[in-house]
Design a protein around this motif. Sequence first.
Motif, short mmCIF file in Angstrom:
data_model
loop_
_atom_site.label_atom_id
_atom_site.label_comp_id
_atom_site.label_asym_id
_atom_site.label_seq_id
_atom_site.Cartn_x
_atom_site.Cartn_y
_atom_site.Cartn_z
N ASN A 1 0.81 -1.21 0.00
CA ASN A 1 0.00 0.00 0.00
C ASN A 1 0.85 1.27 0.00
OD1 ASN A 1 0.94 -0.17 2.62
ND2 ASN A 1 -1.06 -0.13 3.59
N ARG A 2 2.15 1.13 -0.10
CA ARG A 2 3.08 2.27 -0.18
C ARG A 2 3.94 2.20 -1.45
NH1 ARG A 2 3.93 4.19 5.40
NH2 ARG A 2 2.35 3.10 6.60
N CYS A 3 3.61 1.30 -2.35
CA CYS A 3 4.47 1.02 -3.50
C CYS A 3 4.07 1.76 -4.77
CB CYS A 3 4.41 -0.47 -3.83
SG CYS A 3 5.27 -1.51 -2.66
N GLU A 4 5.08 1.89 -5.60
CA GLU A 4 4.88 2.27 -6.99
C GLU A 4 5.22 1.04 -7.83
OE1 GLU A 4 7.57 5.57 -7.26
OE2 GLU A 4 5.96 6.99 -6.86
N VAL A 5 4.58 0.94 -8.98
CA VAL A 5 4.82 -0.16 -9.91
C VAL A 5 5.67 0.38 -11.05
CG1 VAL A 5 3.74 -1.87 -11.42
CG2 VAL A 5 2.56 -1.13 -9.34
N TRP A 6 6.76 -0.29 -11.33
CA TRP A 6 7.70 0.13 -12.37
C TRP A 6 7.89 -0.99 -13.39
CZ3 TRP A 6 10.14 4.95 -12.35
CH2 TRP A 6 9.93 5.72 -11.20
N HIS A 7 8.34 -0.61 -14.57
CA HIS A 7 8.69 -1.57 -15.61
C HIS A 7 10.12 -1.30 -16.03
CE1 HIS A 7 8.92 -2.99 -19.85
NE2 HIS A 7 8.39 -4.05 -19.28
N CYS A 8 10.95 -2.36 -16.05
CA CYS A 8 12.34 -2.23 -16.48
C CYS A 8 12.41 -2.53 -17.98
CB CYS A 8 13.23 -3.20 -15.70
SG CYS A 8 14.96 -3.15 -16.25
N ALA A 9 12.87 -1.56 -18.74
CA ALA A 9 12.96 -1.73 -20.19
C ALA A 9 14.07 -2.69 -20.60
CB ALA A 9 13.19 -0.37 -20.85
N GLN A 10 15.04 -2.91 -19.72
CA GLN A 10 16.14 -3.81 -20.07
C GLN A 10 15.78 -5.27 -19.87
OE1 GLN A 10 19.99 -2.68 -18.65
NE2 GLN A 10 20.83 -4.73 -18.93
N CYS A 11 15.21 -5.60 -18.72
CA CYS A 11 14.91 -7.02 -18.47
C CYS A 11 13.43 -7.33 -18.64
CB CYS A 11 15.39 -7.45 -17.08
SG CYS A 11 14.50 -6.69 -15.71
N ASP A 12 12.60 -6.31 -18.89
CA ASP A 12 11.19 -6.46 -19.20
C ASP A 12 10.34 -6.93 -18.01
OD1 ASP A 12 9.45 -5.78 -21.20
OD2 ASP A 12 9.34 -7.78 -22.04
N ARG A 13 10.85 -6.77 -16.79
CA ARG A 13 10.08 -7.17 -15.61
C ARG A 13 9.32 -5.98 -15.05
NH1 ARG A 13 14.14 -9.36 -11.33
NH2 ARG A 13 15.23 -7.51 -12.02
N HIS A 14 8.28 -6.30 -14.29
CA HIS A 14 7.60 -5.29 -13.50
C HIS A 14 8.12 -5.42 -12.07
CE1 HIS A 14 4.81 -5.03 -16.88
NE2 HIS A 14 4.63 -3.80 -16.45
N LEU A 15 8.29 -4.28 -11.43
CA LEU A 15 8.89 -4.21 -10.10
C LEU A 15 8.03 -3.36 -9.19
CD1 LEU A 15 12.28 -3.36 -11.68
CD2 LEU A 15 11.88 -5.49 -10.47
N LEU A 16 8.06 -3.70 -7.91
CA LEU A 16 7.44 -2.88 -6.88
C LEU A 16 8.56 -2.16 -6.14
CD1 LEU A 16 4.94 -5.52 -5.52
CD2 LEU A 16 4.38 -3.50 -6.89
N ARG A 17 8.33 -0.90 -5.79
CA ARG A 17 9.36 -0.13 -5.09
C ARG A 17 8.69 0.77 -4.06
NH1 ARG A 17 13.47 4.53 -7.21
NH2 ARG A 17 14.97 4.29 -5.53
N TYR A 18 9.28 0.81 -2.87
CA TYR A 18 8.85 1.75 -1.84
C TYR A 18 10.05 2.13 -1.00
CZ TYR A 18 8.93 -1.41 2.22
OH TYR A 18 9.32 -2.23 3.25
N THR A 19 9.88 3.13 -0.15
CA THR A 19 10.95 3.57 0.73
C THR A 19 10.54 3.34 2.16
OG1 THR A 19 11.61 5.25 -0.89
CG2 THR A 19 12.42 5.52 1.37
N GLU A 20 11.40 2.65 2.89
CA GLU A 20 11.21 2.37 4.31
C GLU A 20 11.92 3.48 5.09
OE1 GLU A 20 9.80 0.37 7.48
OE2 GLU A 20 9.66 -0.60 5.53
N PHE A 21 11.17 4.17 5.94
CA PHE A 21 11.74 5.22 6.77
C PHE A 21 11.79 4.72 8.21
CE2 PHE A 21 9.67 7.34 3.22
CZ PHE A 21 10.67 8.18 2.77
N GLY A 22 12.97 4.66 8.78
CA GLY A 22 13.07 4.19 10.15
C GLY A 22 14.27 4.78 10.84
N GLY A 23 14.04 5.44 11.97
CA GLY A 23 15.14 6.02 12.73
C GLY A 23 15.95 6.97 11.88
#
Length: 126
Positions: free
Chosen positions: A87-109
């Motif tokens: 619920n904090r992710c963006e969906v990305w597509h890599c043009a080189q390997c053709d995969r879809h990826l999820l990415r988010y940033t963990e903030f802690g301390g």
Amino acid sequence: MTFLQTAADLRSAIAQPAPTRACSCALGACTGWESLAEYRWDAHQMNLVATLRDPALDEPTLEEKHPQGSRYDSPDAPVAIKFFPYNRCEVWHCAQCDRHLLRYTEFGGYNVDHRVRALDPGNIID
């Protein structure tokens, strides 16, 4: 940016034939959540597809969903888009390997940790 609200929306957004070539980008396999040094995120080959983060929520839930007893970092952990961390992710597509990826940033301390996971359509649930 497109906000995907359901598992069906996410499946539709990434619908395409499975990649036919092995990954050769700097991300590596990332079948479960992995910390990602910024130098490994090759921005020129990444295309933003959508977000899973609800713009109406200031603070999405930290509750996780693991109906089969998996863990956060398990490669077979379900992608439950209303639950953490999806619920904090963006969906990305890599043009080189053709995969879809999820990415988010963990903030802690004192640490900011960018995390990435390859998106397996078979793991997507509501």
